[in-house]
Design a protein around this motif. Sequence first.
Motif, PDB file in Angstrom:
ATOM      1  N   LEU A 302      13.142  90.187  21.643  1.00 55.94           N
ATOM      2  CA  LEU A 302      12.111  90.887  20.873  1.00 55.94           C
ATOM      3  C   LEU A 302      12.406  92.381  20.738  1.00 55.94           C
ATOM      4  O   LEU A 302      11.928  93.020  19.803  1.00 55.94           O
ATOM      5  CB  LEU A 302      10.744  90.675  21.525  1.00 55.94           C
ATOM      6  CG  LEU A 302      10.202  89.247  21.413  1.00 55.94           C
ATOM      7  CD1 LEU A 302       8.860  89.134  22.118  1.00 55.94           C
ATOM      8  CD2 LEU A 302      10.052  88.846  19.944  1.00 55.94           C
ATOM      9  N   ALA A 303      13.191  92.933  21.679  1.00 53.59           N
ATOM     10  CA  ALA A 303      13.546  94.352  21.577  1.00 53.59           C
ATOM     11  C   ALA A 303      14.399  94.623  20.346  1.00 53.59           C
ATOM     12  O   ALA A 303      14.388  95.738  19.808  1.00 53.59           O
ATOM     13  CB  ALA A 303      14.275  94.816  22.835  1.00 53.59           C
ATOM     14  N   ALA A 329       0.899 101.945  22.988  1.00 49.70           N
ATOM     15  CA  ALA A 329       1.156 100.512  23.180  1.00 49.70           C
ATOM     16  C   ALA A 329       1.589 100.214  24.606  1.00 49.70           C
ATOM     17  O   ALA A 329       1.195  99.197  25.198  1.00 49.70           O
ATOM     18  CB  ALA A 329       2.203 100.035  22.179  1.00 49.70           C
ATOM     19  N   TRP A 330       2.430 101.084  25.182  1.00 49.97           N
ATOM     20  CA  TRP A 330       2.836 100.903  26.574  1.00 49.97           C
ATOM     21  C   TRP A 330       1.616 100.933  27.500  1.00 49.97           C
ATOM     22  O   TRP A 330       1.505 100.130  28.437  1.00 49.97           O
ATOM     23  CB  TRP A 330       3.806 102.004  26.990  1.00 49.97           C
ATOM     24  CG  TRP A 330       5.247 101.756  26.676  1.00 49.97           C
ATOM     25  CD1 TRP A 330       5.985 102.327  25.683  1.00 49.97           C
ATOM     26  CD2 TRP A 330       6.138 100.875  27.374  1.00 49.97           C
ATOM     27  NE1 TRP A 330       7.272 101.857  25.707  1.00 49.97           N
ATOM     28  CE2 TRP A 330       7.405 100.968  26.730  1.00 49.97           C
ATOM     29  CE3 TRP A 330       5.998 100.028  28.464  1.00 49.97           C
ATOM     30  CZ2 TRP A 330       8.514 100.243  27.153  1.00 49.97           C
ATOM     31  CZ3 TRP A 330       7.105  99.302  28.890  1.00 49.97           C
ATOM     32  CH2 TRP A 330       8.338  99.411  28.249  1.00 49.97           C
ATOM     33  N   PHE A 348       2.498  85.849  31.449  1.00 48.21           N
ATOM     34  CA  PHE A 348       3.579  86.780  31.791  1.00 48.21           C
ATOM     35  C   PHE A 348       4.557  86.893  30.627  1.00 48.21           C
ATOM     36  O   PHE A 348       5.089  87.981  30.360  1.00 48.21           O
ATOM     37  CB  PHE A 348       4.308  86.303  33.054  1.00 48.21           C
ATOM     38  CG  PHE A 348       5.265  87.325  33.608  1.00 48.21           C
ATOM     39  CD1 PHE A 348       4.803  88.455  34.249  1.00 48.21           C
ATOM     40  CD2 PHE A 348       6.637  87.151  33.491  1.00 48.21           C
ATOM     41  CE1 PHE A 348       5.678  89.404  34.764  1.00 48.21           C
ATOM     42  CE2 PHE A 348       7.525  88.082  34.007  1.00 48.21           C
ATOM     43  CZ  PHE A 348       7.042  89.208  34.643  1.00 48.21           C
ATOM     44  N   PHE A 349       4.789  85.803  29.921  1.00 47.24           N
ATOM     45  CA  PHE A 349       5.642  85.853  28.729  1.00 47.24           C
ATOM     46  C   PHE A 349       5.003  86.718  27.646  1.00 47.24           C
ATOM     47  O   PHE A 349       5.702  87.425  26.908  1.00 47.24           O
ATOM     48  CB  PHE A 349       5.899  84.443  28.194  1.00 47.24           C
ATOM     49  CG  PHE A 349       6.764  83.590  29.086  1.00 47.24           C
ATOM     50  CD1 PHE A 349       7.716  84.170  29.905  1.00 47.24           C
ATOM     51  CD2 PHE A 349       6.615  82.212  29.110  1.00 47.24           C
ATOM     52  CE1 PHE A 349       8.522  83.397  30.738  1.00 47.24           C
ATOM     53  CE2 PHE A 349       7.405  81.424  29.936  1.00 47.24           C
ATOM     54  CZ  PHE A 349       8.366  82.017  30.755  1.00 47.24           C
ATOM     55  N   GLY A 354       5.141  91.958  24.776  1.00 52.30           N
ATOM     56  CA  GLY A 354       4.626  93.298  24.487  1.00 52.30           C
ATOM     57  C   GLY A 354       5.611  94.381  24.886  1.00 52.30           C
ATOM     58  O   GLY A 354       5.822  95.353  24.150  1.00 52.30           O
ATOM     59  N   ILE A 355       6.241  94.217  26.052  1.00 52.84           N
ATOM     60  CA  ILE A 355       7.244  95.183  26.505  1.00 52.84           C
ATOM     61  C   ILE A 355       8.434  95.207  25.549  1.00 52.84           C
ATOM     62  O   ILE A 355       8.921  96.266  25.150  1.00 52.84           O
ATOM     63  CB  ILE A 355       7.697  94.856  27.939  1.00 52.84           C
ATOM     64  CG1 ILE A 355       6.563  95.105  28.922  1.00 52.84           C
ATOM     65  CG2 ILE A 355       8.930  95.675  28.326  1.00 52.84           C
ATOM     66  CD1 ILE A 355       6.864  94.675  30.345  1.00 52.84           C
TER      67      ILE A 355
END
Length: 449
Positions: A302-303, A329-330, A348-349, A354-355
């Motif tokens: 996703l990054a 967002a963080w 957790f996923f 989001g990260i």
Amino acid sequence: MGTETVRAQATDEVTERRREQRGWYFYDWACSVYSTSVLTVFLGPYLTSVAKHAADADGFVHPLGIPVRAGSFFAYAVSASVILSIFVMPMAGAAADRTGRKKPLLALCAYLGAAATTGMFFLDGDRYLLGGLLLIVANASVAVSMVLYNSYLPQIAPPEERDVVSSRGWAFGYAAGSLMLVVNLVLYSAHDSFGVSESTAVRICLASAGIWWGAFTLVPLKRLRDRPTASAGQAPGHGWRQLAATVRDMRGKPLTLAFLFAYLVYNDGIQTVISQASVYGSEELGLSQSTLIVAVLLVQVLAVGGALGMGRLARTYGAKRTILGSLVAWTVTLGAGYFLPAGAPVWFFVLAAGIGLVLGGSQALSRSLFSHLVPSGKEAEYFSAYEMSDRGMSWLGPLLFGLTYQLTGSYRDAIISLVAFFVIGFVLLARVPVRQAVHDAGNPVPDRI
């Protein structure tokens, strides 16, 4: 000179610039597999197991006659690599600026790091000292090489292109990390089917990252070109003396220094989340190792989209506003992480997603924004200070995380404490007048920044 000739020259310049940019992307593609597969996933647990195998009855190893708990050896080796890179990065940056020969230095660092990583194949039995030495060399090499790599950005991309070019570089890196991690996980998970032991599978995964790093470094070395600089011919300083000289020079650019300080604060939060998320997942949420590895892979995938997407947002809203949005967002992501239920990998996923979506963009746009604040001819020298903020100074976050857990006994309190870095970083960055900072650095001010 006729109009057609001018147009042809302009077209040739654009073509050459695009070719050089594509070559530049490939160094991120080359070295990011080290950060993902080696440093984040495999080496820490494996080197710790090797050290424990070599430990005495009390659980200590004795490098250079110093008693060290086997479980702490990996962390100490990482710290030693950071200390070494703090001395080497300023010298390498100054040497690159003063000679104009970045490419040979980049090649030296890349192949030294790639060779050390490939040599991790021989890390078995009780060879913990070999593992520590190879880690120190590889980690310091990648840090110094990134100084040289980043310093090319102002030279290969005009101001209006830097956000996009920087974002694409990060995206290439995360894509490579994802691809190699998938291959390594297949080998690791099905090692019996391939006829190798678990430890051999890990050593193959480690060595394959070094081979990948060395092979794909050939692309940027072929396409990037050295340029003469205004600082050419001056003798570089040494270690801390050179760093002190760089900081003194930056004091004449207080707005550049203000941005660097803001970056140091919020990047400390980012690096701590990256390093401690797996601890939070395993210790507080009770998740399995396989779940954590899949989460790391999800972040990597996703990054890629996050970096490219935030690069596009920067075209419309400017890099500064987009970074500020990512810091919000963080903060929201960490707040949500505080309330995650234990034993629920799906949530957790979601946190990992989001990260991943903000991770690449935050880093890519910070790099491109800083590139506007660097005086011409001092790119590598200034980026050595930037890289030290990225890799060498991120210690306050882990310290706060550890102290909070020690005082409260709760990893939830520890993870939420990191919000402070994003809030303070937001305030510090918001106060930097970046257009004036670009002007003060002697660079053209883009329409949107």
